[in-house]
Design an enzyme around this catalytic site. Structure first.
Site, PDB file in Angstrom:
ATOM      1  N   SER A   1      -7.000   4.884  -2.170  1.00 51.59           N
ATOM      2  CA  SER A   1      -6.027   3.684  -2.308  1.00 51.59           C
ATOM      3  C   SER A   1      -4.647   4.323  -2.770  1.00 51.59           C
ATOM      4  O   SER A   1      -4.754   5.474  -3.404  1.00 51.59           O
ATOM      5  CB  SER A   1      -6.565   2.854  -3.415  1.00 51.59           C
ATOM      6  N   ASP A   2      -3.630   3.394  -2.513  1.00 55.47           N
ATOM      7  CA  ASP A   2      -2.470   3.899  -3.106  1.00 55.47           C
ATOM      8  C   ASP A   2      -2.496   3.449  -4.537  1.00 55.47           C
ATOM      9  O   ASP A   2      -3.434   2.765  -4.922  1.00 55.47           O
ATOM     10  CB  ASP A   2      -1.163   2.896  -2.561  1.00 55.47           C
ATOM     11  N   TRP A   3      -1.637   4.032  -5.408  1.00 57.41           N
ATOM     12  CA  TRP A   3      -2.048   3.886  -7.087  1.00 57.41           C
ATOM     13  C   TRP A   3      -1.916   2.846  -7.470  1.00 57.41           C
ATOM     14  O   TRP A   3      -0.988   2.015  -7.473  1.00 57.41           O
ATOM     15  CB  TRP A   3      -0.844   5.087  -7.477  1.00 57.41           C
TER      16      TRP A   3
ATOM     17  N   GLY B   1      -3.398   0.115  -6.169  1.00 57.20           N
ATOM     18  CA  GLY B   1      -3.274  -0.655  -5.093  1.00 57.20           C
ATOM     19  C   GLY B   1      -4.581  -1.484  -4.638  1.00 57.20           C
ATOM     20  O   GLY B   1      -4.584  -2.616  -4.048  1.00 57.20           O
TER      21      GLY B   1
END
Length: 788
Positions: free
Chosen positions: A259-261, A263
């Site tokens: 995942s994006d941080w 996200g």
């Protein structure tokens, strides 16, 4: 330390884990690590940001790892103000080479150079002990306002995918993993974690996903990062269609999805969708997942598969780690300079003002703070603390030792300023004015889109004012993406540097003075004004939904279709020499769904200087079945030529790259008929053409139903013959009667069943007609399958 362990042993590790240990493995540890398991001797991985440089934050990676400290560190990155400098924005970061940003170095169109960038990034990661670098970022540059445009490569997926694959291969062949991001449609920073990118499937497939598919097919990145935004109203990190059906089932990707941080909003949904690793560490999301595993909302099978993928990533990365790597930062700085040289684009050179002759004494007026404090990169998680920075003003003075070089910042020209008259006198007396302009520093970047296409702080007005006083005026621009140039007709020359990294100062000076020949070309279209951009009417969205109203007509595709003149077209760039194209050939007169086509032609340097030409190959369909762009990029090459030299260039096009996606058939198709291959110097400068035949099933424009207009059934010969035979048999007609009925049907605006019923009454029931058309659709569908 290497981690030599077999697949069987990895599976055994998963079997030995408790549910808590499994959930911990698929959850990050702190900001930048995976979780180690000391009971089972599973090591951790270290990752960090960087699409064009390694951003190693000492506080974040080596400092306190408690949750409060980590959250504060994360927010410091997201909300960083680059106008305070890299140190002010990010605290203590290790110096690393700040290479040209994506929007810059992609203008080199040089896959070998991209591979060299990947190798250099890997070396610096190895020296810092980093196993995984979070890049490259390859979202399509749909709008020039997008805050992260500076990280991304192009408005075209073919160029994007080729550059990305080369960077990834350069990294991973040297033991450091890549994280291809942001998957998918992270094309704006406006409300980026809540906005839904609403994109119809054909545009998704042909434009926004195509670069990812190409990069994955050609480089197999160790990880893919899901994006912050929602996609068609489903959070990207929780989108099963995107992460499982497309990425894994269709493309065959078997690496880790991270995942994006922060996200992920629903950890249970993300795990079931195929998002393996949740970053950074979140105790709340970890507990959500553990509870869902306990009550069966997440199956053990799904969790175990994610664990196994992460263990394989750890093994690959740990075994690729190299101890005691010593980075030659001087060598990497030279690479940054070379990348900038290959990427800076000469957009205008009226009267051949450039190159300047440094051996002739002259008066040179340098204007703009960016000449002394160069703007080399964008703001956000990719921002890198450079090891050194070349100063354009110093490099200009080095190359013109006998000249008088004056310097004034833009503020010196403010009305009433004490130095105004002296500054104007410098401009008036100059043999050439070198104006260094830029967009606002620290605003456009991660977390915020630009609000307009202007240069910062009145620079457009100043260029307009000064270029009227001295027409030997060169504008040198450091920008994240395209800008408007209301003053362009008054300036003699324009150089687009984009964000050229720490070596751009020397590079631009050497191009100005002809030490090297400019050879970069644009990877996006420059509009005359913001209103000309394809998505203008629906940008940036409302009510948390951003409709991509232009569909497949992104970038040059839209300008071509609307017959709208851009400021500078996609693929455009000037040189100090000239090139001629001739003798185009293809190795076959036709292409099928399973074949390739080699396009060959000659390129000759017809000027007096050595130079490099970026040649582009486009495909133009003649009579497309569905709406398609006028032309689309299908291949390219960069050719180095001495004066008078001719080289034969070969570019191979795969049939798969000539396809379009049909939403009704839910598959990729080739258009039957004629196709023109165009050899070009830009999307608006077609030099050579060659037509070929495409051997593929000819289909109606849509799937046939009883409500289809008769013209849809009759427009394709196979369907017409089958329908004629159906009518003949059902109504007991002879050949002449059948032809007359078909002719009558062709002029009707009613549905095909009602049209026939108007003549034949109830002799053919709607169910019989529907069954016939359904069978006809299946016959043509089988033809598609055989062709594929």
């Amino acid at each position: 330390m290497a981690w030599n362990i077999s697949d069987k042993e990895l599976g055994a590790l998963v079997d030995q884990m408790t549910p808590e240990e499994k959930v911990t493995l698929v959850t990050g540890s702190g900001l930048w690590r995976t979780a180690a398991n000391y009971r089972l001797n599973i090591p951790e991985l270290l990752m960090t940001d960087g699409t064009y440089g390694v951003r190693y934050s000492i506080e974040q990676i080596d400092g306190p790892q408690d949750s409060d400290s980590q959250l504060a560190a994360f927010l410091s990155v997201v909300n960083a103000d680059l106008s305070r400098g890299v140190e002010g924005a990010f605290g203590s970061t290790r110096p690393a080479t700040c290479f040209p940003n994506g929007s810059s170095f992609a203008c080199s169109w040089d896959v070998d150079l991209a591979h060299a960038l990947g190798e250099a990034l890997a070396d610096e990661c190895q020296a810092f002990g980093v196993n995984l670098l979070l890049g490259p970022g390859i979202n399509i540059r749909r709008t020039p306002l997008a805050g992260r445009s500076y990280e991304y490569y192009s408005e075209d997926p073919v160029l994007t995918g080729e550059i990305a694959a080369a960077v990834i291969n350069g990294m991973q062949k040297n033991g450091v993993g890549a994280s291809l991001k942001h998957f998918a449609c992270n094309n704006s920073e406006v409300q980026r974690t809540t906005m839904s990118s609403v994109v119809e499937e054909r545009a998704l497939r042909e434009i926004y996903l195509a670069g990812f598919e190409r990069a994955i097919r050609k480089s197999n990145p160790w990880t893919v990062m899901s994006s912050y935004n929602r996609l068609n109203d489903v959070q990207a990190a929780e989108n099963h269609w995107l992460l499982t059906q497309v990425l894994r089932d269709e493309w065959g990707y078997d690496g880790v999805v991270v995942s994006d941080w922060h996200g992920i909003k629903d950890r249970v949904a993300s795990m079931n969708a195929g998002n393996d690793l949740d970053m950074p560490e979140s105790a709340a999301r970890r507990q959500e997942l553990l509870e869902a595993v306990g009550d069966g909302r997440v199956s053990t099978t799904v969790l175990d598969l994610s664990c196994l993928r992460i263990l394989k990533l750890i093994r690959t990365a740990r075994n690729g780690a190299r101890r005691n790597v010593a980075v030659d930062f001087k060598k990497h700085h030279a690479l940054a300079q070379r990348m900038a040289l290959e990427s800076i684009v000469l957009l205008k050179n009226e009267g051949n003002l450039l190159p300047l002759d440094g051996s002739k004494p002259r008066k040179i007026a340098v204007v703009g703070a960016a000449a002394r404090e160069p703007v080399i990169q964008g703001s956000g998680c990719a921002t890198t603390r450079p090891t050194e920075v070349d100063i354009p003003l110093d490099e200009i003075r080095r190359l013109a030792p006998g000249s008088t070089v004056t310097f004034n910042s833009a503020s010196d020209f403010a009305a009433g300023a004490a130095i105004e008259q002296a500054a104007l006198a410098d401009v008036d007396a100059a043999d050439v004015v070198l104006f260094f302009g830029n967009t606002e520093v620290g605003y456009d970047g991660e977390g915020s889109d630009r609000t307009d296409l202007n240069l910062h702080d009145g620079q457009d007005d100043l260029i307009n004012r000064l270029s009227k006083r001295n027409r030997r005026f060169v504008a040198i621009l450091a920008t994240p993406d395209a800008v408007a140039m209301p003053w362009v007709d008054q300036t003699a020359a324009v150089l687009a540097m984009f964000f050229g990294g720490q070596g751009a100062g020397r590079a631009v000076a050497e191009l100005l003075f002809g030490v090297h020949n400019p050879c970069g070309k644009l990877t996006v279209t420059f509009p005359v004004r913001l209103e000309d951009t394809p998505g203008f009417l629906t940008y940036p969205g409302e009510n948390n939904r951003h409709v991509y109203s232009e569909g497949i007509h992104v970038g040059y595709r839209s300008y071509d279709k609307r017959k709208l003149a851009p400021l500078f077209p996609f693929g455009f760039g000037l040189s100090y020499t000239t090139f001629d194209y001739s003798n185009v050939e293809t190795d076959a007169a036709s292409i099928t769904a399973t074949s390739n086509l080699k396009v060959s032609f000659d390129v000759t340097n017809t000027g007096a200087r050595a130079g490099k030409e970026i040649v582009q190959v486009y495909a133009r369909p003649h009579n497309p079945r569905l709406i398609r762009p006028i032309r689309e990029l299908k291949g390219f090459a960069k050719v180095e030529l001495q004066p008078g030299e001719t080289r034969r260039v070969d570019i191979t096009i795969e049939a798969r790259d000539l396809r379009y996606y049909d939403n009704d058939y839910r598959t990729w198709l080739l258009d039957a008929g004629k196709l023109t291959i165009e050899v070009a110097a830009s999307s608006r400068d077609i030099r050579l053409e060659r037509s070929i035949d495409v051997e593929a099933p000819a289909l109606p424009s849509s799937i046939l139903t009883v409500e289809s207009q008769p013209s849809t059934v009759l427009e394709q010969e196979y369907a017409r013959k089958r329908f004629g035979l159906f009518l003949k048999e059902q109504l007991d007609l002879d050949e002449e009667e059948t032809d007359k009925l078909l002719e009558y049907c062709g002029g009707s605006f009613l549905g095909i069943y009602n049209t026939v019923a108007w003549v034949a009454g109830d002799k053919i029931s709607k169910d019989v007609m529907a069954a016939f058309l359904d069978g006809l659709n299946k016959e043509m569908g089988r033809a598609i399958g055989k062709a594929a």
